[in-house]
Design a protein around this motif. Sequence first.
Motif, PDB file in Angstrom:
ATOM      1  N   ARG A   1      -1.149  -5.196  13.814  1.00  0.00           N
ATOM      2  CA  ARG A   1      -2.412  -4.489  13.625  1.00  0.00           C
ATOM      3  C   ARG A   1      -2.963  -4.807  12.245  1.00  0.00           C
ATOM      4  O   ARG A   1      -2.281  -4.634  11.228  1.00  0.00           O
ATOM      5  CB  ARG A   1      -2.208  -2.978  13.752  1.00  0.00           C
ATOM      6  N   ILE A   2      -4.211  -5.274  12.204  1.00  0.00           N
ATOM      7  CA  ILE A   2      -4.884  -5.559  10.934  1.00  0.00           C
ATOM      8  C   ILE A   2      -6.263  -4.896  10.969  1.00  0.00           C
ATOM      9  O   ILE A   2      -7.059  -5.166  11.874  1.00  0.00           O
ATOM     10  CB  ILE A   2      -5.046  -7.071  10.692  1.00  0.00           C
ATOM     11  N   ALA A   3      -6.520  -4.044  10.004  1.00  0.00           N
ATOM     12  CA  ALA A   3      -7.848  -3.446   9.836  1.00  0.00           C
ATOM     13  C   ALA A   3      -8.561  -4.256   8.766  1.00  0.00           C
ATOM     14  O   ALA A   3      -8.254  -4.115   7.573  1.00  0.00           O
ATOM     15  CB  ALA A   3      -7.728  -1.984   9.429  1.00  0.00           C
ATOM     16  N   HIS A   4      -9.499  -5.106   9.185  1.00  0.00           N
ATOM     17  CA  HIS A   4     -10.018  -6.082   8.223  1.00  0.00           C
ATOM     18  C   HIS A   4     -11.459  -6.468   8.508  1.00  0.00           C
ATOM     19  O   HIS A   4     -12.036  -6.106   9.526  1.00  0.00           O
ATOM     20  CB  HIS A   4      -9.138  -7.336   8.229  1.00  0.00           C
ATOM     21  N   LYS A   5     -12.027  -7.215   7.566  1.00  0.00           N
ATOM     22  CA  LYS A   5     -13.385  -7.732   7.702  1.00  0.00           C
ATOM     23  C   LYS A   5     -13.448  -9.139   7.122  1.00  0.00           C
ATOM     24  O   LYS A   5     -12.902  -9.407   6.043  1.00  0.00           O
ATOM     25  CB  LYS A   5     -14.395  -6.843   6.965  1.00  0.00           C
TER      26      LYS A   5
ATOM     27  N   GLY B   1      -8.139  -7.109   4.289  1.00  0.00           N
ATOM     28  CA  GLY B   1      -7.839  -5.935   5.084  1.00  0.00           C
ATOM     29  C   GLY B   1      -6.431  -5.431   4.907  1.00  0.00           C
ATOM     30  O   GLY B   1      -5.686  -5.862   4.017  1.00  0.00           O
ATOM     31  N   ILE B   2      -6.078  -4.504   5.778  1.00  0.00           N
ATOM     32  CA  ILE B   2      -4.797  -3.818   5.758  1.00  0.00           C
ATOM     33  C   ILE B   2      -3.949  -4.329   6.904  1.00  0.00           C
ATOM     34  O   ILE B   2      -4.382  -4.294   8.065  1.00  0.00           O
ATOM     35  CB  ILE B   2      -4.998  -2.300   5.912  1.00  0.00           C
ATOM     36  N   VAL B   3      -2.741  -4.784   6.599  1.00  0.00           N
ATOM     37  CA  VAL B   3      -1.788  -5.206   7.617  1.00  0.00           C
ATOM     38  C   VAL B   3      -0.759  -4.088   7.762  1.00  0.00           C
ATOM     39  O   VAL B   3      -0.102  -3.706   6.787  1.00  0.00           O
ATOM     40  CB  VAL B   3      -1.098  -6.526   7.242  1.00  0.00           C
ATOM     41  N   TYR B   4      -0.634  -3.565   8.980  1.00  0.00           N
ATOM     42  CA  TYR B   4       0.297  -2.471   9.241  1.00  0.00           C
ATOM     43  C   TYR B   4       1.595  -3.023   9.810  1.00  0.00           C
ATOM     44  O   TYR B   4       1.609  -3.656  10.870  1.00  0.00           O
ATOM     45  CB  TYR B   4      -0.321  -1.476  10.231  1.00  0.00           C
ATOM     46  N   GLY B   5       2.710  -2.795   9.088  1.00  0.00           N
ATOM     47  CA  GLY B   5       4.018  -3.232   9.542  1.00  0.00           C
ATOM     48  C   GLY B   5       4.953  -2.058   9.734  1.00  0.00           C
ATOM     49  O   GLY B   5       4.679  -0.938   9.286  1.00  0.00           O
ATOM     50  N   ASP B   6       6.078  -2.300  10.383  1.00  0.00           N
ATOM     51  CA  ASP B   6       7.038  -1.220  10.612  1.00  0.00           C
ATOM     52  C   ASP B   6       7.619  -0.691   9.306  1.00  0.00           C
ATOM     53  O   ASP B   6       7.806   0.513   9.139  1.00  0.00           O
ATOM     54  CB  ASP B   6       8.173  -1.711  11.519  1.00  0.00           C
ATOM     55  N   SER B   7       7.905  -1.590   8.376  1.00  0.00           N
ATOM     56  CA  SER B   7       8.539  -1.178   7.126  1.00  0.00           C
ATOM     57  C   SER B   7       7.606  -1.256   5.931  1.00  0.00           C
ATOM     58  O   SER B   7       7.926  -0.701   4.873  1.00  0.00           O
ATOM     59  CB  SER B   7       9.768  -2.058   6.850  1.00  0.00           C
TER      60      SER B   7
ATOM     61  N   HIS C   1      -8.571   2.789  -0.681  1.00  0.00           N
ATOM     62  CA  HIS C   1      -9.066   4.122  -0.336  1.00  0.00           C
ATOM     63  C   HIS C   1      -9.216   4.290   1.181  1.00  0.00           C
ATOM     64  O   HIS C   1      -9.003   5.397   1.706  1.00  0.00           O
ATOM     65  CB  HIS C   1     -10.376   4.397  -1.055  1.00  0.00           C
ATOM     66  N   ILE C   2      -9.583   3.229   1.864  1.00  0.00           N
ATOM     67  CA  ILE C   2      -9.628   3.309   3.330  1.00  0.00           C
ATOM     68  C   ILE C   2      -8.233   3.616   3.867  1.00  0.00           C
ATOM     69  O   ILE C   2      -8.067   4.464   4.757  1.00  0.00           O
ATOM     70  CB  ILE C   2     -10.173   1.995   3.924  1.00  0.00           C
ATOM     71  N   TYR C   3      -7.219   2.955   3.305  1.00  0.00           N
ATOM     72  CA  TYR C   3      -5.835   3.192   3.733  1.00  0.00           C
ATOM     73  C   TYR C   3      -5.410   4.628   3.445  1.00  0.00           C
ATOM     74  O   TYR C   3      -4.772   5.284   4.282  1.00  0.00           O
ATOM     75  CB  TYR C   3      -4.909   2.216   3.023  1.00  0.00           C
ATOM     76  N   ARG C   4      -5.759   5.126   2.260  1.00  0.00           N
ATOM     77  CA  ARG C   4      -5.377   6.490   1.877  1.00  0.00           C
ATOM     78  C   ARG C   4      -6.195   7.554   2.616  1.00  0.00           C
ATOM     79  O   ARG C   4      -5.827   8.731   2.604  1.00  0.00           O
ATOM     80  CB  ARG C   4      -5.549   6.668   0.373  1.00  0.00           C
ATOM     81  N   GLN C   5      -7.318   7.154   3.177  1.00  0.00           N
ATOM     82  CA  GLN C   5      -8.200   8.053   3.932  1.00  0.00           C
ATOM     83  C   GLN C   5      -8.670   9.225   3.067  1.00  0.00           C
ATOM     84  O   GLN C   5      -8.666  10.387   3.507  1.00  0.00           O
ATOM     85  CB  GLN C   5      -7.498   8.560   5.199  1.00  0.00           C
TER      86      GLN C   5
ATOM     87  N   LEU D   1       0.809  -1.218   0.000  1.00  0.00           N
ATOM     88  CA  LEU D   1       0.000   0.000   0.000  1.00  0.00           C
ATOM     89  C   LEU D   1       0.839   1.265   0.000  1.00  0.00           C
ATOM     90  O   LEU D   1       0.334   2.343  -0.308  1.00  0.00           O
ATOM     91  CB  LEU D   1      -0.952  -0.014   1.193  1.00  0.00           C
ATOM     92  N   ARG D   2       2.111   1.156   0.346  1.00  0.00           N
ATOM     93  CA  ARG D   2       2.968   2.340   0.310  1.00  0.00           C
ATOM     94  C   ARG D   2       3.481   2.624  -1.096  1.00  0.00           C
ATOM     95  O   ARG D   2       3.649   3.785  -1.484  1.00  0.00           O
ATOM     96  CB  ARG D   2       4.138   2.172   1.281  1.00  0.00           C
ATOM     97  N   THR D   3       3.733   1.577  -1.868  1.00  0.00           N
ATOM     98  CA  THR D   3       4.268   1.757  -3.228  1.00  0.00           C
ATOM     99  C   THR D   3       3.230   1.479  -4.304  1.00  0.00           C
ATOM    100  O   THR D   3       3.457   1.783  -5.473  1.00  0.00           O
ATOM    101  CB  THR D   3       5.457   0.823  -3.456  1.00  0.00           C
TER     102      THR D   3
END
Length: 261
Positions: free
Chosen positions: A198-202, A214-220, A161-165, A23-25
């Motif tokens: 942290r996972i924002a998911h359904k 969903g979105i998995v949030y990692g350090d890198s 789009h949820i990630y990008r807010q 999601l970052r790239t």
Amino acid sequence: MKHMIRQLLQETPYNVHMIVKDLRTDETFICERPDAVFSSASLIKVPILLAVLHHVQSNQGSLHQVLTITPEDWVDFSGISEQQLVSTTIYELLVWMIITSDNTATNVLINYIGMDALNRYFREIGLTHTILQRKMMDFERLANGVDNVTTTRDMAHIFTHIYRQDLLMPSFSALAIDILSRQRVHDLLRRYLVDDVRIAHKTGGLDAVDHDVGIVYGDSKDYLIGVFVTEVTNNQDARQLIGRISKVVYEYLVQQKGALT
């Protein structure tokens, strides 16, 4: 990673639709059956969440507005029904709809916005094949072939789009991620992960389908993962498959074990 996932897909008797994206790239690593339409099960509650927040935002309303719940609204798989609540706030309905996939909460919110308005919003935000056609637990319509549907591409689109807010005002965008991050169903994507990630998911499931996205949030690296299993004959096997795929992806993208090929 790709080789191990291909092997898992070859070994399963089920149809698997899936997406893995940085999601970052915005780099897509894996995309299987992106446009095949399948039963959404409770995944449909994610665009409903955004639609309700958008409605409140557009009408300068309040999440603390109280909605009436009638006994006729009570359905199975619902903490609202268990408590026999006859009213509660929009905020509480949204939370229960996502974190425990509460079906009564979902149906009350469908009544609040209207099915046509919900589908119109889905189209406005770019969901081309996600359609709400029945309420939760309406098995009569389901038996007649009327179901709620989506695609891998649509789920990737909405979670990107949820990630990008960028669909809602900042406070509501943050709230959507917060609610999705409080998910209490952990036996799919999170099933075999030992880290406190942290996972924002359904999730979503019926007799013949099992999903988690969903979105998995990692350090890198923050990444999108969606695994949607259809033509399921054993739900436990399907959930284990989703867990195995999720672990492979997590180990390569977050723990950086091995190569991507």
